[in-house]
Design an enzyme around this catalytic site. Structure first.
Site, short mmCIF file in Angstrom:
data_model
loop_
_atom_site.label_atom_id
_atom_site.label_comp_id
_atom_site.label_asym_id
_atom_site.label_seq_id
_atom_site.Cartn_x
_atom_site.Cartn_y
_atom_site.Cartn_z
CG ASP A 120 -0.23 2.46 -3.05
OD1 ASP A 120 0.30 2.32 -1.89
OD2 ASP A 120 -0.37 3.59 -3.73
CG ASP A 136 -0.52 4.36 1.97
OD1 ASP A 136 0.40 5.26 2.04
OD2 ASP A 136 -0.90 4.05 0.75
#
Length: 171
Positions: A120, A136
């Protein structure tokens, strides 16, 4: 449309993660807009919002199940909005699944198969909102669209359920 959107989301996710790892891993966050947007590399063993940290293998199999379900559903797909929705979901699921299968501590020949951490790197409102990635974003946008389409009665096969009973010609 599904066959176009899913690979685009997947490739964007892979390319951005690769670039970010090459340029930012081990460094301070790259601030783009102070207090609004920065890039910071983290490795997430859980799901969105770091829920279920330590249950990585469960999320791997859930993502694999989602991919299989979408591919099976695609055979009956006759709706453009649902094609877009499933394309976003499939691309996102494949992006994070790839991390779970191939990234550390997972990978071929390692002792932790199917337990890789998801990369991320996009941090909005630093310190107030979880760090996320392109996969995501595809999953969240696809999920929102799925709820909206279901709420409006749009079906995978292109029909629409209006919630009203059909009457036959006899009354």
């Amino acid at each position: 449309m599904l066959a176009t959107i899913a690979p685009i989301v997947y490739l964007l996710d892979l390319v951005t993660k690769t670039v970010v790892l090459k340029t930012l891993e081990g460094r301070d966050p790259l601030v783009l807009v102070p207090d609004l947007l920065q890039f910071r590399v983290i490795f997430n063993s859980g799901a969105a919002f770091s829920i279920g940290t330590g249950m990585t293998i469960v999320f791997t199999f859930v993502a694999a199940g989602v991919v299989i379900a979408i591919l099976r559903t695609a055979r009956h797909l006759r709706s453009l909005p649902w094609a877009v929705t499933l394309g976003l979901l499939l691309g996102g699921a494949l992006g994070n699944l790839t991390d779970r299968v191939f990234r550390w501590p997972s990978g071929f020949g390692r002792e932790a198969p199917f337990q890789g951490y998801v990369v991320d790197f996009i941090e909005t409102f630093p310190g107030h909102f979880p760090v996320w990635n392109i996969a995501d974003a595809g999953i969240v946008c696809g999920g929102i669209l799925a709820v909206f389409l279901a709420w409006r009665g749009y079906q995978i096969d292109g029909t629409r359920d209006t919630g009203q009973k059909e009457q036959n010609d006899n009354g």
